[in-house]
Design a protein around this motif. Structure first.
Motif, mmCIF file in Angstrom:
data_model
loop_
_atom_site.group_PDB
_atom_site.id
_atom_site.type_symbol
_atom_site.label_atom_id
_atom_site.label_comp_id
_atom_site.label_asym_id
_atom_site.label_seq_id
_atom_site.Cartn_x
_atom_site.Cartn_y
_atom_site.Cartn_z
ATOM 1 N N MET A 1 0.850 -1.168 0.000
ATOM 2 C CA MET A 1 0.000 0.000 0.000
ATOM 3 C C MET A 1 0.894 1.230 0.000
ATOM 4 O O MET A 1 1.875 1.305 0.718
ATOM 5 C CB MET A 1 -0.907 -0.039 1.229
ATOM 6 C CG MET A 1 -1.911 1.055 1.255
ATOM 7 S SD MET A 1 -3.241 0.622 2.374
ATOM 8 C CE MET A 1 -3.206 1.999 3.444
ATOM 9 N N ALA A 25 -4.874 3.531 -9.677
ATOM 10 C CA ALA A 25 -5.739 2.993 -8.625
ATOM 11 C C ALA A 25 -5.483 3.771 -7.328
ATOM 12 O O ALA A 25 -4.341 4.008 -6.949
ATOM 13 C CB ALA A 25 -5.466 1.512 -8.421
ATOM 14 N N HIS A 26 -6.549 4.170 -6.686
ATOM 15 C CA HIS A 26 -6.484 4.893 -5.412
ATOM 16 C C HIS A 26 -7.277 4.116 -4.375
ATOM 17 O O HIS A 26 -8.115 3.282 -4.710
ATOM 18 C CB HIS A 26 -7.106 6.289 -5.541
ATOM 19 C CG HIS A 26 -6.429 7.164 -6.540
ATOM 20 N ND1 HIS A 26 -5.327 7.918 -6.234
ATOM 21 C CD2 HIS A 26 -6.691 7.408 -7.852
ATOM 22 C CE1 HIS A 26 -4.950 8.589 -7.296
ATOM 23 N NE2 HIS A 26 -5.769 8.299 -8.299
ATOM 24 N N GLN A 27 -7.027 4.417 -3.120
ATOM 25 C CA GLN A 27 -7.828 3.858 -2.040
ATOM 26 C C GLN A 27 -8.223 4.975 -1.097
ATOM 27 O O GLN A 27 -7.397 5.812 -0.728
ATOM 28 C CB GLN A 27 -7.052 2.800 -1.250
ATOM 29 C CG GLN A 27 -6.911 1.482 -1.967
ATOM 30 C CD GLN A 27 -6.353 0.423 -1.044
ATOM 31 O OE1 GLN A 27 -5.530 0.695 -0.192
ATOM 32 N NE2 GLN A 27 -6.811 -0.794 -1.229
ATOM 33 N N VAL A 29 -9.262 5.601 2.574
ATOM 34 C CA VAL A 29 -9.136 4.920 3.862
ATOM 35 C C VAL A 29 -9.711 5.824 4.937
ATOM 36 O O VAL A 29 -9.295 6.973 5.076
ATOM 37 C CB VAL A 29 -7.657 4.600 4.177
ATOM 38 C CG1 VAL A 29 -7.535 3.910 5.526
ATOM 39 C CG2 VAL A 29 -7.047 3.755 3.076
ATOM 40 N N ASP A 42 -12.645 -1.919 5.626
ATOM 41 C CA ASP A 42 -11.766 -2.024 4.467
ATOM 42 C C ASP A 42 -11.733 -0.710 3.695
ATOM 43 O O ASP A 42 -12.710 0.023 3.675
ATOM 44 C CB ASP A 42 -12.254 -3.136 3.531
ATOM 45 C CG ASP A 42 -12.249 -4.500 4.198
ATOM 46 O OD1 ASP A 42 -11.253 -4.821 4.869
ATOM 47 O OD2 ASP A 42 -13.243 -5.243 4.053
ATOM 48 N N PRO A 43 -10.615 -0.442 3.010
ATOM 49 C CA PRO A 43 -10.551 0.765 2.173
ATOM 50 C C PRO A 43 -11.497 0.660 0.976
ATOM 51 O O PRO A 43 -11.847 -0.440 0.552
ATOM 52 C CB PRO A 43 -9.099 0.810 1.693
ATOM 53 C CG PRO A 43 -8.378 -0.296 2.355
ATOM 54 C CD PRO A 43 -9.376 -1.180 3.016
ATOM 55 N N ALA A 44 -11.901 1.798 0.442
ATOM 56 C CA ALA A 44 -12.724 1.838 -0.775
ATOM 57 C C ALA A 44 -11.791 2.039 -1.959
ATOM 58 O O ALA A 44 -11.001 2.982 -1.989
ATOM 59 C CB ALA A 44 -13.732 2.974 -0.688
ATOM 60 N N ASP A 45 -11.856 1.128 -2.920
ATOM 61 C CA ASP A 45 -10.995 1.202 -4.102
ATOM 62 C C ASP A 45 -11.601 2.131 -5.147
ATOM 63 O O ASP A 45 -12.801 2.077 -5.418
ATOM 64 C CB ASP A 45 -10.796 -0.182 -4.710
ATOM 65 C CG ASP A 45 -10.013 -1.106 -3.788
ATOM 66 O OD1 ASP A 45 -9.074 -0.627 -3.129
ATOM 67 O OD2 ASP A 45 -10.341 -2.306 -3.728
ATOM 68 N N THR A 47 -10.568 3.389 -9.095
ATOM 69 C CA THR A 47 -9.647 3.247 -10.221
ATOM 70 C C THR A 47 -10.014 4.248 -11.308
ATOM 71 O O THR A 47 -11.144 4.263 -11.787
ATOM 72 C CB THR A 47 -9.689 1.815 -10.794
ATOM 73 O OG1 THR A 47 -9.384 0.896 -9.744
ATOM 74 C CG2 THR A 47 -8.682 1.651 -11.911
ATOM 75 N N ASN A 64 -13.883 3.851 -11.875
ATOM 76 C CA ASN A 64 -14.466 2.547 -11.546
ATOM 77 C C ASN A 64 -15.330 1.999 -12.671
ATOM 78 O O ASN A 64 -16.387 1.414 -12.445
ATOM 79 C CB ASN A 64 -15.259 2.600 -10.239
ATOM 80 C CG ASN A 64 -14.369 2.699 -9.019
ATOM 81 O OD1 ASN A 64 -13.160 2.639 -9.115
ATOM 82 N ND2 ASN A 64 -14.970 2.855 -7.859
#
Length: 116
Positions: A1, A25-27, A29, A42-45, A47, A64
Motif C-alpha cells: 500500500m 488505482a487509489h484507495q 481509507v 476495508d478501504p474503498a478502491d 480506479t 471505476n
C-alpha cells in the motif's frame, strides 16, 4: 500500500469532491468515523482510467468503469461492533479440552479393566 497523498475531513454534508487525481488505482481509507458510527473495515478502491489519442491529448476518462462524473457512495453504519471471535486462542483451548476429555476417558477405561 502506498503512502497517503492527502488527508481530508468530510464536512457535515458528507460529500467531498476530489480533483486532479492521477489515472491510477487509489484507495480511500477512513481513519476516524463520525461520533456514533463505525469506522470502515476495508478501504474503498477507486480506479481512474484515462484514454489519450496519439498526440497525448486526453480523450476520455472513467472512474471505476463508469463515466467521468462518478459519485462513489460510502456508507457509515451506526451501532456497536462485536469483537472478532475465534482465532488461535479458541483453537488451542478446543484442542486442550478435547485432549483432556480423551485422556479422562482413556484413564477411566484402563481403571475399569484393571479392577476386574
Amino acid at each position: 500500500m502506498g503512502q497517503a497523498v492527502d488527508t481530508i475531513t468530510t464536512p457535515k454534508s458528507g460529500k467531498t469532491t476530489f480533483e486532479g487525481l492521477d489515472a491510477i488505482a487509489h484507495q480511500l481509507v477512513e481513519t476516524e468515523a463520525p461520533d456514533g458510527y463505525n469506522k470502515l473495515k476495508d478501504p474503498a478502491d477507486v480506479t481512474i482510467v484515462a484514454n489519450y489519442d496519439q498526440d497525448g491529448v486526453l480523450q476520455s476518462w472513467t472512474v471505476n468503469g463508469g463515466g467521468n462524473d462518478v459519485a462513489l457512495n460510502i456508507q457509515n453504519n451506526k451501532g456497536t461492533l462485536l469483537p472478532e471471535t475465534g482465532g488461535m486462542g479458541t483453537i488451542i483451548f478446543t484442542v486442550v479440552g478435547a485432549l483432556a476429555i480423551i485422556g479422562g476417558i482413556a484413564w477411566a477405561v484402563r481403571r475399569k479393566h484393571s479392577v476386574r
